[in-house]
Motif scaffolding. Structure first.
Motif, PDB file in Angstrom:
ATOM      1  N   GLU A  57      44.098 -35.338 -35.939  1.00 52.35           N
ATOM      2  CA  GLU A  57      44.970 -35.405 -34.768  1.00 52.35           C
ATOM      3  C   GLU A  57      46.088 -36.415 -35.008  1.00 52.35           C
ATOM      4  N   MET A  58      45.755 -37.490 -35.723  1.00 45.64           N
ATOM      5  CA  MET A  58      46.731 -38.539 -36.057  1.00 45.64           C
ATOM      6  C   MET A  58      46.261 -39.195 -37.345  1.00 45.64           C
ATOM      7  N   ALA A  69      48.492 -34.841 -40.333  1.00 43.42           N
ATOM      8  CA  ALA A  69      48.310 -35.051 -38.893  1.00 43.42           C
ATOM      9  C   ALA A  69      48.994 -33.940 -38.097  1.00 43.42           C
ATOM     10  N   GLY A  70      48.309 -33.506 -37.037  1.00 44.35           N
ATOM     11  CA  GLY A  70      48.885 -32.570 -36.089  1.00 44.35           C
ATOM     12  C   GLY A  70      49.334 -31.238 -36.659  1.00 44.35           C
ATOM     13  N   LYS A  72      49.955 -27.227 -37.227  1.00 45.49           N
ATOM     14  CA  LYS A  72      50.047 -26.049 -36.376  1.00 45.49           C
ATOM     15  C   LYS A  72      48.910 -25.084 -36.731  1.00 45.49           C
ATOM     16  N   THR A 145      38.181 -35.431 -30.887  1.00 46.53           N
ATOM     17  CA  THR A 145      38.069 -33.997 -31.181  1.00 46.53           C
ATOM     18  C   THR A 145      36.695 -33.401 -30.919  1.00 46.53           C
TER      19      THR A 145
END
Length: 438
Positions: A57-58, A69-70, A72, A145
């Motif tokens: 997530e980060m 990170a992040g 799609k 998460t």
């Protein structure tokens, strides 16, 4: 003055040795090796199966793991498709194989949705043939998460150990390492993990963060013990190239050795057993169970970007990077590979006979100690003849021989991150010095 004596006069925090040689010693193979040739002479009755999920997530400020990170969803889906193709080609090369351990790491595996997690378990169990419900299976998660449905999937598919990186129960401390974490969210995640019934919960905590004191570190340890974790890992903070903290380059106020000792003494007083410099096991922790696996002797099958595979003579992986652009490029290239292309091994390290002995000695020493008789039986030589520098450990009170085993003393254990690099071969040290971080 010997090299060890010189190093003992400097910081005890040189590098964490969790494998040998380190990935910064890996280089391209020219020409590439065939997967079949790499595994041709390897025993396949007690392998470790590892799958790497390179997404978070980060990215925390101290992290130099291979992760993006992040991402799609189309990037994640493309990666999982390549992971399935790789697993098929690896199974073709391995043939009949038995796995003694399995793990899913990252990154953050629970960034995947339920369908993605099921895909990973399907390829480990269905394609590779790992008996996931009858061997130890570990999965890394994060407070941001995990949810009840994902945890139910992990438990139903055989996961018996969940490892969660808490780092600290004090929000100001984790904020200092660029991890905007809410303690209430961490505690809710831990309650959820405990209620799902995993036999082993592992908590990771970090010491040496900006603003941390002995008192605040012990506060986090006491907070951790409220959840009765079967395992606790205490990690010293490292500031590594290209990470947020590495770029920040603050002056180092090094309290790590005093924080380590405070944490160690506290956990020992609470009945925990120290397994290594980092690992502490609770008295109520279950036995690992399953087939015997010894990392010094048995091979490892790593799937995905960032995963390493070990055979007796060759260690290999994808290329490694920390910078976000380079990581994304490596993931994109991996996701485009065909099943046939996974039959080539293009990046890694060839272990000479001397390096194989050194690896066995090093991983043994930093774990349970070097069994002198077992070494002699395996290699037909005396370990102290092969590596006479080991005698210096006893000279400096860092090691001792007990019942035919050379073990680290408590003073040696707390200097594991110095002793490991000290024992690297000159060739590996040179490759590591030459490595260009990107």
């Amino acid at each position: 003055m010997t090299r060890l004596e010189q190093m003992l006069g400097e910081t005890p925090y040189v590098a964490y040795l969790y494998g040998y040689p380190h990935k910064t010693a890996y280089r391209p193979f020219t020409p590439a090796l065939s997967l079949e040739s790499v595994w041709a002479e390897e025993r396949r009755d007690a392998l470790f199966l590892y799958v790497h999920v390179p997404f978070c997530e980060m990215r925390c400020g101290f992290c130099n793991l291979f992760t993006a990170a992040g991402p799609k969803q189309d990037v994640v889906d493309g990666y999982l498709g390549a992971l399935v193709r790789e697993s098929r080609r690896v199974k073709q090369a391995l043939g009949r194989a038995t796995f003694a351990r399995a793990a899913i790491g990252g990154g953050t595996p629970t960034l995947l949705d339920v369908a993605g997690l099921e895909t990973v378990f399907d390829l480990m169990e269905g394609t590779l043939g790992a008996d996931m419900r009858n061997i130890p299976v570990s999965v890394e998660v994060s407070p941001e998460t995990v949810d009840a449905e994902k945890l139910r999937v992990l438990r139903a598919r055989g996961t018996d150990r969940v490892s969660i990186g808490v780092q600290s129960f004090i929000e100001a401390e984790v904020a200092a390492v660029k991890r905007p974490q809410q303690t209430a969210q961490v505690e809710a995640a831990l309650d959820l993990i405990r209620s799902t019934g995993f036999p082993t919960l592992n908590l990771d905590l970090i010491y040496g963060m900006e603003g941390q004191t002995e008192e605040s570190f012990l506060f986090s340890l006491r907070a951790a013990l409220r959840f009765r974790p079967e395992e606790i890992y205490l990690y010293p903070l490292y500031v590594r190239p290209l990470t947020f903290l590495g770029k920040k380059a603050r002056a180092w106020d090094d309290l790590r050795i005093s924080l380590y000792r405070a944490g160690r003494d506290f956990l020992l007083s609470q009945g925990y057993t120290q397994v290594s410099m980092r690992m502490f096991r609770a008295p109520h922790a279950p036995d690992a169970g399953g087939p015997v696996y010894r990392c010094q002797e048995d091979g490892m099958v790593g799937l995905g970007c960032g995963a390493r595979s070990y055979t007796g003579g060759v260690h290999y992986s994808s290329e490694y990077a920390v910078g976000s652009r380079e990581v994304r490029n490596i993931i994109a290239s991996y996701s485009e590979r065909t099943e046939a292309s996974f039959g080539e091994v293009g990046y890694g390290f060839r272990l000479t006979s001397e390096e194989q002995r050194r690896r066995y000695m090093l991983l043994s020493l930093l774990a349970d100690g070097v069994d002198l008789g077992a070494y002699r039986q395996r290699f037909g030589a005396d370990v102290l003849t092969d590596f006479p520098e080991l005698a210096e450990l006893e000279t400096h009170g860092l090691g001792r021989r007990e019942a035919g085993v050379l073990k680290l003393t408590p003073a040696g254990v707390e200097r594991s991150d110095l002793i490991g690099p000290w024992l690297h071969s000159e060739g590996v040290r040179e490759l590591t010095r030459e490595y260009a971080w990107r």
